[in-house]
Scaffold this active site. Structure first.
Site, PDB file in Angstrom:
ATOM      1  N   TYR A 120      -9.875 -11.261  -6.403  1.00 51.04           N
ATOM      2  CA  TYR A 120      -8.946 -11.299  -7.530  1.00 51.04           C
ATOM      3  C   TYR A 120      -9.227 -12.466  -8.477  1.00 51.04           C
ATOM      4  O   TYR A 120      -8.758 -12.463  -9.617  1.00 51.04           O
ATOM      5  CB  TYR A 120      -7.503 -11.360  -7.018  1.00 51.04           C
ATOM      6  CG  TYR A 120      -7.114 -10.106  -6.290  1.00 51.04           C
ATOM      7  CD1 TYR A 120      -6.965  -8.902  -6.956  1.00 51.04           C
ATOM      8  CD2 TYR A 120      -6.941 -10.116  -4.900  1.00 51.04           C
ATOM      9  CE1 TYR A 120      -6.647  -7.733  -6.286  1.00 51.04           C
ATOM     10  CE2 TYR A 120      -6.611  -8.949  -4.215  1.00 51.04           C
ATOM     11  CZ  TYR A 120      -6.470  -7.769  -4.911  1.00 51.04           C
ATOM     12  OH  TYR A 120      -6.157  -6.614  -4.243  1.00 51.04           O
TER      13      TYR A 120
ATOM     14  N   ARG B  87      -0.747  -2.632  -6.717  1.00 55.50           N
ATOM     15  CA  ARG B  87      -0.977  -3.676  -5.709  1.00 55.50           C
ATOM     16  C   ARG B  87      -1.980  -4.708  -6.226  1.00 55.50           C
ATOM     17  O   ARG B  87      -1.782  -5.920  -6.083  1.00 55.50           O
ATOM     18  CB  ARG B  87      -1.485  -3.022  -4.421  1.00 55.50           C
ATOM     19  CG  ARG B  87      -1.878  -3.997  -3.307  1.00 55.50           C
ATOM     20  CD  ARG B  87      -2.233  -3.180  -2.068  1.00 55.50           C
ATOM     21  NE  ARG B  87      -3.075  -3.905  -1.130  1.00 55.50           N
ATOM     22  CZ  ARG B  87      -2.619  -4.693  -0.161  1.00 55.50           C
ATOM     23  NH1 ARG B  87      -1.325  -4.874  -0.004  1.00 55.50           N
ATOM     24  NH2 ARG B  87      -3.460  -5.289   0.666  1.00 55.50           N
TER      25      ARG B  87
ATOM     26  N   ARG C  70       0.865  -1.175   0.000  1.00 46.06           N
ATOM     27  CA  ARG C  70       0.000   0.000   0.000  1.00 46.06           C
ATOM     28  C   ARG C  70       0.904   1.228   0.000  1.00 46.06           C
ATOM     29  O   ARG C  70       2.075   1.158   0.379  1.00 46.06           O
ATOM     30  CB  ARG C  70      -0.898   0.023   1.240  1.00 46.06           C
ATOM     31  CG  ARG C  70      -1.838  -1.179   1.359  1.00 46.06           C
ATOM     32  CD  ARG C  70      -2.656  -1.086   2.637  1.00 46.06           C
ATOM     33  NE  ARG C  70      -3.595  -2.192   2.767  1.00 46.06           N
ATOM     34  CZ  ARG C  70      -3.346  -3.341   3.404  1.00 46.06           C
ATOM     35  NH1 ARG C  70      -2.157  -3.522   3.983  1.00 46.06           N
ATOM     36  NH2 ARG C  70      -4.252  -4.289   3.484  1.00 46.06           N
TER      37      ARG C  70
ATOM     38  N   HIS D 149      -4.299  -9.315   4.167  1.00 46.82           N
ATOM     39  CA  HIS D 149      -5.750  -9.301   4.296  1.00 46.82           C
ATOM     40  C   HIS D 149      -6.189 -10.076   5.534  1.00 46.82           C
ATOM     41  O   HIS D 149      -5.674 -11.161   5.813  1.00 46.82           O
ATOM     42  CB  HIS D 149      -6.409  -9.935   3.062  1.00 46.82           C
ATOM     43  CG  HIS D 149      -6.370  -9.063   1.854  1.00 46.82           C
ATOM     44  ND1 HIS D 149      -6.602  -9.530   0.576  1.00 46.82           N
ATOM     45  CD2 HIS D 149      -6.129  -7.731   1.717  1.00 46.82           C
ATOM     46  CE1 HIS D 149      -6.504  -8.534  -0.275  1.00 46.82           C
ATOM     47  NE2 HIS D 149      -6.224  -7.441   0.382  1.00 46.82           N
TER      48      HIS D 149
ATOM     49  N   HIS E  25      -2.627   2.119  -6.111  1.00 49.79           N
ATOM     50  CA  HIS E  25      -3.245   0.872  -5.645  1.00 49.79           C
ATOM     51  C   HIS E  25      -3.453  -0.116  -6.787  1.00 49.79           C
ATOM     52  O   HIS E  25      -3.577  -1.319  -6.558  1.00 49.79           O
ATOM     53  CB  HIS E  25      -4.573   1.163  -4.948  1.00 49.79           C
ATOM     54  CG  HIS E  25      -4.836   0.277  -3.777  1.00 49.79           C
ATOM     55  ND1 HIS E  25      -4.084   0.315  -2.616  1.00 49.79           N
ATOM     56  CD2 HIS E  25      -5.757  -0.699  -3.577  1.00 49.79           C
ATOM     57  CE1 HIS E  25      -4.542  -0.583  -1.762  1.00 49.79           C
ATOM     58  NE2 HIS E  25      -5.549  -1.210  -2.319  1.00 49.79           N
TER      59      HIS E  25
ATOM     60  N   LYS F 223      -2.279  -1.901   7.407  1.00 48.52           N
ATOM     61  CA  LYS F 223      -3.694  -1.624   7.661  1.00 48.52           C
ATOM     62  C   LYS F 223      -4.189  -2.503   8.806  1.00 48.52           C
ATOM     63  O   LYS F 223      -3.928  -3.695   8.849  1.00 48.52           O
ATOM     64  CB  LYS F 223      -4.506  -1.902   6.391  1.00 48.52           C
ATOM     65  CG  LYS F 223      -5.945  -1.411   6.486  1.00 48.52           C
ATOM     66  CD  LYS F 223      -6.646  -1.563   5.146  1.00 48.52           C
ATOM     67  CE  LYS F 223      -8.068  -1.029   5.202  1.00 48.52           C
ATOM     68  NZ  LYS F 223      -8.764  -1.143   3.907  1.00 48.52           N
TER      69      LYS F 223
END
Length: 368
Positions: free
Chosen positions: A350, A318, A225, A341, A315, A250
């Site tokens: 994805y 990524r 990120r 995640h 992003h 995150k």
């Protein structure tokens, strides 16, 4: 060539455009040619009235004179302009400050603290600085119906405002606001944008500046990120073990990522040239992290150089990293760990943009 940062905002209940750039007499003269352009010492920027076609005018005015970074520029719609809401009363402003302190003490993300405090302030202003102990669920329902919905704000804006108000009352007032009439619509499920490997290669290699090339490459090479890249320190690179440590990603999560020999060699070349002191990537001042806006400008310049019609964000790199891993046969569980995640459902998105399996599907049209 110097860079001018262009943003659109509301200033004293008026829609304005702000220009920020390092001192340059030629650029200042050009800015002064804009109608009603004034220097604002408080914002340390040039301000002038907003118009729908202002961005095109700026691009034309500064063509060949400076780079225009408009990554933070957004069109201001009529419904976004503030109504005649009163300013926050001193006692209510104090309540908002206490709420901010409460969130900061519990390590809420800086962006969340800012968003929630602004949302709560908006709610208090709408209900005319009504005392918190007198506010009811009906007030929140009225605010939702007659302000948020009437002005056609987005689903995400609706959620963040309601979440902010409910969090304040549950934590600071020790009671719940539960207006029955508020239905929380689900956010639209948007697929991530993905670049092809050829497009990524063009973007990563177009910069001659080693530092710029290395920053963009590392985002793609490790699926970082923007904030994760900017917060990297020299000690986070373990070249002997081929690992990169990401601290406080995150959700406050740390993770360790593999980095290839190719990436390590690229970092060594960059280090020999730049010799950063603390952060892996530093700005003009030694020991201080590179700025987010400057990083976005690096990407925008690369896109312009390759002549790409798409407008990728950082992003996208990524997203492309994750999708290309999946297409190479990497297990989703590993991709989840690499991206940091919390839920596997986030990573599963994805599978909807990977072309690996889709390209094997034969259309019945081909049999006609």
């Amino acid at each position: 060539m110097k860079t001018i940062f262009v943003t659109s905002t509301l200033w004293k209940k008026k829609a304005v455009v702000m220009l920020k750039f390092d001192f340059d007499q030629e650029l200042i003269l050009l800015v002064k040619s804009l109608p009603n352009a004034k220097w604002n010492s408080e914002r340390r920027a040039w301000l002038f009235p907003y118009s729908d076609n202002i961005l095109d005018e700026l691009l034309s005015l500064f063509s060949g004179k400076a780079w225009i970074d408009y990554s933070d520029f957004n069109k201001i719609k009529a419904e976004q302009l503030p109504t005649t809401l009163p300013e926050l009363a001193p006692d209510i402003e104090q309540e908002v400050r206490k709420f901010v302190e409460w969130m900061q003490n519990r390590r809420y993300a800086e962006s969340t603290v800012k968003t929630y405090s602004q949302s709560l302030s908006l709610f208090f202003r709408y209900i005319d600085n009504k005392k918190p102990e007198e506010i009811s669920s009906e007030d929140l329902g009225n605010f939702h119906q007659n302000y948020i919905l009437r002005r056609k704000y987005s689903v995400s804006f609706q959620s963040q405002v309601i979440n902010a108000v409910k969090l304040y009352f549950s934590t600071k007032q020790k009671r719940k606001l539960e207006p029955i009439e508020i239905e929380r619509p689900k956010r639209p499920k948007q697929l991530p944008h993905v670049l092809s490997k050829e497009e990524v290669k063009e973007i990563l290699q177009v910069h001659k500046n080693v530092k710029h090339r290395t920053m963009l490459s590392l985002i793609y090479a490790c699926g970082l990120r923007r904030s994760e890249l900017l917060n990297l320190r020299l000690t986070d690179v373990d070249s002997k073990r081929g690992l990169l440590r990401v601290n406080h990603g995150k959700g406050g999560k740390d993770r360790v990522l593999p980095i290839s020999v190719k990436v390590i060699e690229m970092l060594r070349e960059y280090y020999k040239l730049e010799k950063p002191l603390t952060y892996l990537f530093e700005g003009t001042k030694a020991g201080q992290a590179y700025s987010g806006k400057s990083l976005e400008n690096v990407l925008n310049q690369a896109i312009k150089k390759v002549g790409m019609k798409k407008k990728p964000t950082l992003h996208w790199l990524r997203h492309s990293y994750a999708t290309h891993l999946l297409e190479n046969g990497t297990d989703l569980r590993y991709i989840q760990e690499l991206l940091g995640h919390k839920s596997s459902k986030t990573t599963e998105i994805y599978t909807h943009v990977s072309t690996h399996s889709l390209q094997k599907v034969k259309s019945p049209f081909d049999d006609l």
